[in-house]
Design a protein around this motif. Structure first.
Motif, PDB file in Angstrom:
ATOM      1  N   ASN A 246      19.484 118.447  59.377  1.00  0.00           N
ATOM      2  CA  ASN A 246      17.594 117.505  58.850  1.00  0.00           C
ATOM      3  C   ASN A 246      16.270 118.626  58.416  1.00  0.00           C
ATOM      4  OD1 ASN A 246      19.142 115.088  58.771  1.00  0.00           O
ATOM      5  ND2 ASN A 246      18.601 114.937  61.056  1.00  0.00           N
ATOM      6  N   ASN A 247      15.675 119.678  59.577  1.00  0.00           N
ATOM      7  CA  ASN A 247      15.122 120.779  58.920  1.00  0.00           C
ATOM      8  C   ASN A 247      15.287 121.089  57.793  1.00  0.00           C
ATOM      9  OD1 ASN A 247      12.830 122.870  59.368  1.00  0.00           O
ATOM     10  ND2 ASN A 247      12.413 122.353  61.838  1.00  0.00           N
ATOM     11  N   PRO A 248      13.958 121.225  57.083  1.00  0.00           N
ATOM     12  CA  PRO A 248      14.425 122.096  55.883  1.00  0.00           C
ATOM     13  C   PRO A 248      14.077 123.053  55.961  1.00  0.00           C
ATOM     14  CG  PRO A 248      11.994 120.318  56.456  1.00  0.00           C
ATOM     15  CD  PRO A 248      13.223 120.940  57.007  1.00  0.00           C
ATOM     16  N   ASN A 249      13.543 124.022  56.959  1.00  0.00           N
ATOM     17  CA  ASN A 249      13.265 125.358  57.004  1.00  0.00           C
ATOM     18  C   ASN A 249      13.597 126.367  57.483  1.00  0.00           C
ATOM     19  OD1 ASN A 249      10.087 124.849  56.515  1.00  0.00           O
ATOM     20  ND2 ASN A 249       9.387 124.134  58.738  1.00  0.00           N
ATOM     21  N   VAL A 250      15.602 125.122  57.940  1.00  0.00           N
ATOM     22  CA  VAL A 250      16.976 125.858  58.458  1.00  0.00           C
ATOM     23  C   VAL A 250      17.107 126.390  57.430  1.00  0.00           C
ATOM     24  CG1 VAL A 250      18.706 125.335  59.479  1.00  0.00           C
ATOM     25  CG2 VAL A 250      16.565 124.786  61.293  1.00  0.00           C
ATOM     26  N   SER A 251      18.591 127.146  56.769  1.00  0.00           N
ATOM     27  CA  SER A 251      18.608 128.388  56.209  1.00  0.00           C
ATOM     28  C   SER A 251      20.570 127.148  55.957  1.00  0.00           C
ATOM     29  CB  SER A 251      19.191 129.117  55.936  1.00  0.00           C
ATOM     30  OG  SER A 251      19.813 129.614  57.132  1.00  0.00           O
ATOM     31  N   GLN A 252      20.268 127.347  54.217  1.00  0.00           N
ATOM     32  CA  GLN A 252      22.033 126.650  55.096  1.00  0.00           C
ATOM     33  C   GLN A 252      22.937 126.979  55.644  1.00  0.00           C
ATOM     34  OE1 GLN A 252      22.192 123.080  52.618  1.00  0.00           O
ATOM     35  NE2 GLN A 252      24.969 122.908  53.691  1.00  0.00           N
ATOM     36  N   SER A 253      23.296 127.802  55.428  1.00  0.00           N
ATOM     37  CA  SER A 253      24.251 128.480  56.123  1.00  0.00           C
ATOM     38  C   SER A 253      24.034 128.502  57.742  1.00  0.00           C
ATOM     39  CB  SER A 253      24.653 130.551  55.916  1.00  0.00           C
ATOM     40  OG  SER A 253      23.082 130.832  56.618  1.00  0.00           O
ATOM     41  N   ASP A 254      22.885 128.104  58.823  1.00  0.00           N
ATOM     42  CA  ASP A 254      22.262 128.043  59.918  1.00  0.00           C
ATOM     43  C   ASP A 254      22.617 126.429  59.884  1.00  0.00           C
ATOM     44  OD1 ASP A 254      21.417 130.790  60.465  1.00  0.00           O
ATOM     45  OD2 ASP A 254      19.954 130.338  60.423  1.00  0.00           O
TER      46      ASP A 254
END
Length: 134
Positions: free
Chosen positions: A115-123
């Protein structure tokens, strides 16, 4: 001498010496399956040892005094320790296994990753397949 010596009772010969405590070792206990040894020391720690390899598995910290006694439960899932700090602690050993720790960790951070927008899609999928939500 801060060590634990394992002996062959049939031959009287030393099998190996376990080194790792920073103080006198007061107590040892074999697990029911004979694969693990727990040791309590005046360094305020409990160490778990793999008896096949002689390697330290883990150090348990939580007492504020000398650990005078350690004992496994009959099923090997709990370790009791008695200390000079006037406490008895019960340690849930399955929770100390790496798979269990990874599962609990991923259960805790899964929401953050997804849910965190700062986390990349792959992570966002780092914990996929680990823990209770697979």
């Amino acid at each position: 001498d801060k060590t634990i010596k394992l002996w062959n009772l049939e031959t009287g010969k030393e099998i190996r010496t376990l080194k790792g405590h920073d103080g006198i070792v007061y107590s040892v206990s074999f697990s029911a399956d004979g694969k693990t040894l727990a040791s309590g020391s005046d360094d305020k720690t409990i160490k778990l040892w793999n008896l096949e390899t002689g390697k330290e598995i883990r150090t348990l910290k939580g007492h504020d005094g000398i650990v005078y006694s350690v004992s496994f439960s009959a099923d090997g899932k709990t370790l009791a320790s008695g200390s000079d700090d006037n406490t008895i602690k019960l340690w849930n050993l399955p929770d100390l296994e790496l798979d269990s720790l990874m599962g609990r960790s991923c259960n805790w951070v899964r929401g953050y990753l997804q849910n965190n927008p700062n986390v990349s899609q792959s992570d966002r999928h780092l914990c996929d397949g680990i823990g209770t939500q697979k």
